[in-house]
Design an enzyme around this catalytic site. Structure first.
Site, PDB file in Angstrom:
ATOM      1  CG  ASP A 403      95.816 -88.562   6.764  1.00 45.07           C
ATOM      2  OD1 ASP A 403      96.697 -87.701   6.600  1.00 45.07           O
ATOM      3  OD2 ASP A 403      95.263 -88.778   7.851  1.00 45.07           O
ATOM      4  CG  ASP A 405      99.996 -88.712  11.705  1.00 49.86           C
ATOM      5  OD1 ASP A 405     100.794 -89.421  12.328  1.00 49.86           O
ATOM      6  OD2 ASP A 405     100.330 -87.668  11.103  1.00 49.86           O
TER       7      ASP A 405
END
Length: 608
Positions: A403, A405
Site C-alpha cells: 500500500d 499511504d
C-alpha cells in the site's frame, strides 16, 4: 409475427427449459418440479452418464454443445459443483440463459468469467439460494424492520447427521470446492445478504474442522445417495464444520456456523437479528432432512419480553416451488443481467476469505511462534522491549505488494489539509470529518465519499490540493533503504493504492523511488477497489506471479481483506497512524512495527 413472450399461462408461452445434470438435485428437486409447473416446458435433459434418445419421455443429450439458443429459453444447471461455472459459461456464451443454484462458482475468477460470458452472449445468469423464498424467511425479513439499526446477525445451520454423498464428489475438495461452508454456508450468506444490503465485508475470520466427515454414522441417509460402483470410498478432504466471523464496513457483525454433522439431536437452522430496538430470532430447519426442528418459530424480543410472531408452516421444499414461480419474471427483466454475478462474486469472496483465514490460522498454530503480550504504552505487539513480527510465512516469497499511504509515505498531514480545503469549498463551514475519513483509508476516494455520504464533488479540490502539496509528503524513515534492499535480494515490487494511478506514480517519481517498483496500480485502474482483491490480483497478473509467492503489506483492514481475497500473505504495519487494534483483530499473517522488520520475512530470492 413477433414470438410470443415467455412466462407461462399468465404471461405468454411456457419457458422452454433444459435440465443439465440428473444427480440427486436434478432428479429430486428440479426435474419433477419443472415438469409439474405450468410456466415451464421441459424440452430436453442433458447428462453424459445416461444412454438412449429419451429420459422419462424427454429428449436426452449428452453435452450442452448440442443445445441451440433458438429452442431453449433457460437451462437449469444441476451438476457437481466444479462443473457449475464451466457449463454455465458455455451456455451463456451461446446466448442461452442459465439458472444455477448454489454454489454459483467456486472462485472469484470463475465469477469474472461468468460475467464476461453473460455480456458476450447477451443471455442472463439467474442464481440464488432457495432459502430466501421460504415463508419463514420472508416473515423474518419483515420482522427485522422493527429491530432498528442492525448490529449483529447470528446465522447457523447445524445438522445432527447429514454428510452428503459420503465418499463421492461432495466430500472431495477438487470436485466440490469445499465442504459445509460451500454447501450450507452459501445458503446462510445468501439469506443474510438482504439484511446487510450493499455494504462491503471488511473483516473476515474463520476456522474449519472435520471431526465427522469420514464417519459412516454421520452420513445423510435421507438423501438416498447411490453407493460408488466397485471402488472403495475416497477419504473426504473437506470440512464438515465451518465457523466464521464477519464485520461489514458499516460495523455490523455476522457470526456464521455451517455443520454437516454435530452432537446435536436435531437439524436446526437459526437466524437471529439483533438491533438497536430489539431482536428477532427464527428457529427452523432448512433443506430436506426429516430430522427437523418442530416447525418454524419466529420470536421478537424487546426490553426483556419475547413475543412469538405467527409464521406460515411450509411443507418441505415449498421454497423451490416459489423460486420457480419467480424465475420467469426475472428472466424477462433486463435489469437481471449482472445482478446474480454481482451477488455470487460477493458470496464467493467471503467464502474464499474464510478459507484463507482458516488456512492461515492452521499454519500459525503449527508454526514455531513467539509469545506476545500487549504493552499498554505502545500501539503494537511487543516481546520484551522490542516489537517483533509473527512466525515465518508459510512459503518463500519473491513479490511484495505495498500500500502507499501510511506504509511508504507519511501523507496524513497533507491529506488532512487537502480534505479540509475540499470540505470547505464543497460542503461549507464547520469542522471537516477527517478522523472518520482516515478510518477508511486504503479505499478509493469516491468510495469513501459514498460511505460517508459526502458529495463526490469533493474529489476535484482534494486531488488538486494533494498535487499542490505533494512536495510536503515524506517517506517514512527506513523505507528507502528497505526498498533498495528488497531489490538487491531479488524481490519484485508493486504498489496497490487507493489513490489514482497517475497521482501515485507522480508522488513516487517526485520522491525518487518510482524506478524501484515494477508496477504502480491505482484504484481507478481496476474494476473493484479494496477491500476487493482485484488490485492485488492485477498486480500478480502484471508480475506473472503466483499468490503463494507474494505478500501484501498494508496499514488498513481493507489492505488485509484485499490480500486475503487474493490468497496472498497479509502483512500489517504499525509505523504510521493506523488503527492497531483493528489490524490485529483482522488476524494478519505478520505484524511489523519498523520497516526493517520486513526484511526478516524476505530472505534473498533463490536463483532459478
Amino acid at each position: 409475427m413477433n414470438e410470443q413472450p415467455i412466462g407461462g399461462p399468465a404471461g405468454g408461452r411456457p419457458v422452454r427449459t433444459v435440465v443439465v445434470g440428473l444427480g440427486w438435485a436434478g432428479r429430486s428437486i428440479w426435474l419433477p418440479r419443472l415438469i409439474g409447473h405450468p410456466s415451464y416446458e421441459v424440452t430436453a435433459v442433458v447428462d453424459p452418464a445416461l444412454e438412449g434418445p429419451e429420459h422419462r419421455g424427454i429428449p436426452l443429450h449428452t453435452d450442452v454443445v448440442e443445445l441451440a439458443p433458438d429452442s431453449v429459453d433457460l437451462a437449469v444447471v444441476a451438476v457437481p459443483n466444479h462443473l457449475h461455472a464451466d457449463i454455465a459459461e458455455k451456455l451463456l456464451a451461446k446466448g442461452i440463459s442459465v439458472f444455477v443454484e448454489k454454489p454459483v462458482c467456486l472462485t472469484s475468477e470463475e465469477a469474472d468469467r461468468l460475467a464476461a460470458a453473460e455480456r458476450e452472449g447477451g443471455a442472463v445468469l439467474l442464481a440464488g439460494s432457495a432459502a430466501r423464498f421460504r415463508a419463514d424467511i420472508g416473515a423474518l425479513y419483515e420482522q427485522a424492520r422493527s429491530v432498528g439499526r442492525i448490529r449483529h446477525i447470528d446465522a447457523s445451520w447445524v445438522r445432527a447427521r447429514g454428510v452428503p454423498d459420503a465418499g463421492g464428489w461432495f466430500t472431495q475438495a477438487q470436485l466440490s470446492g469445499g465442504g459445509a461452508l460451500v454447501d450450507l454456508g452459501w445458503h446462510l450468506l445468501d439469506t443474510v445478504s438482504p439484511l446487510l444490503g450493499d455494504t462491503a465485508v471488511e473483516q473476515v475470520s474463520g476456522t474449519v474442522s472435520g471431526d465427522f466427515v469420514n464417519s459412516s454414522a454421520a452420513q445423510a441417509r435421507w438423501r438416498n445417495d447411490e453407493e460408488p460402483d466397485g471402488a472403495p470410498e475416497a477419504v473426504a478432504d473437506v470440512e464438515d464444520t465451518a465457523r466464521g466471523f464477519l464485520v461489514t464496513e458499516d460495523g455490523v457483525s455476522v457470526s456464521l456456523r455451517a455443520s454437516w454433522a454435530s452432537h446435536e439431536p436435531r437439524d436446526v437452522t437459526l437466524i437471529r437479528v439483533e438491533g438497536s430496538e430489539g431482536t428477532t430470532t427464527l428457529r427452523c430447519t432448512f433443506g430436506f432432512s426429516p430430522n427437523r426442528h418442530d416447525g418454524s418459530v419466529l420470536t421478537h424480543t424487546r426490553d426483556g419480553e419475547s413475543t412469538e410472531v405467527p409464521v406460515a408452516q411450509d411443507p418441505i421444499g415449498a421454497e423451490y416451488d416459489r423460486q420457480l414461480d419467480a424465475l420467469p419474471a426475472e428472466l424477462a427483466d433486463p435489469d437481471s443481467r449482472g445482478r446474480a454475478v454481482a451477488e455470487a462474486r460477493r458470496t464467493i469472496g467471503v467464502i474464499e476469505r474464510l478459507y484463507a483465514s482458516a488456512r492461515g490460522g492452521a499454519a500459525r498454530r503449527h508454526a514455531t511462534t513467539r509469545e506476545y503480550r500487549m504493552d499498554p504504552r505502545v500501539t503494537g505487539l511487543t516481546q520484551g522491549t522490542s516489537t517483533v513480527t509473527t512466525a515465518p510465512l508459510e512459503h518463500p516469497k519473491s513479490v511484495v505488494v505495498f500500500d502507499l499511504d501510511g506504509v511508504i509515505v507519511d501523507s496524513t498531514e497533507v491529506m488532512r489539509k487537502a480534505f479540509s480545503i475540499a470540505y470547505a469549498e464543497v460542503v461549507g463551514e464547520g469542522p471537516a470529518p477527517f478522523e472518520e475519513y482516515n478510518r477508511h483509508l486504503g479505499r478509493y476516494f469516491p468510495d469513501i465519499m459514498r460511505i460517508m455520504d459526502l458529495p463526490l464533488e469533493m474529489e476535484e479540490p482534494f486531488v488538486r490540493e494533494s498535487y499542490r502539496m505533494a512536495h510536503l509528503v515524506p517517506m517514512f524513515d527506513g523505507v528507502p533503504e528497505l526498498l533498495r534492499t528488497l531489490r538487491e535480494r531479488g524481490f519484485r515490487l508493486a504498489v496497490a493504492t487507493g489513490k489514482s494511478g497517475p497521482r501515485a506514480r507522480s508522488l513516487l517519481q517526485q520522491l525518487g523511488v518510482l524506478d524501484l517498483f515494477d508496477h504502480v496500480i491505482g484504484s481507478d485502474e481496476i474494476a473493484h477497489p479494496k477491500p476487493a482483491p482485484d488490485i492485488v490480483l492485477h498486480a500478480l497478473d502484471l508480475l506473472g506471479a503466483e499468490a503463494h509467492s507474494a505478500m501484501m503489506v498494508g496499514d488498513a483492514v481493507t489492505d488485509l481483506a484485499s490480500a486475503r481475497g487474493a490468497d496472498v500473505a497479509a502483512v500489517a504495519v504499525l509505523w504510521g497512524e493506523s488503527d492497531a487494534a483493528a489490524l490485529l483483530a483482522a488476524g494478519p499473517d505478520a505484524v511489523l512495527r519498523e520497516p526493517a522488520d520486513l526484511l526478516a520475512l524476505c530472505p534473498a530470492v533463490a536463483a532459478d
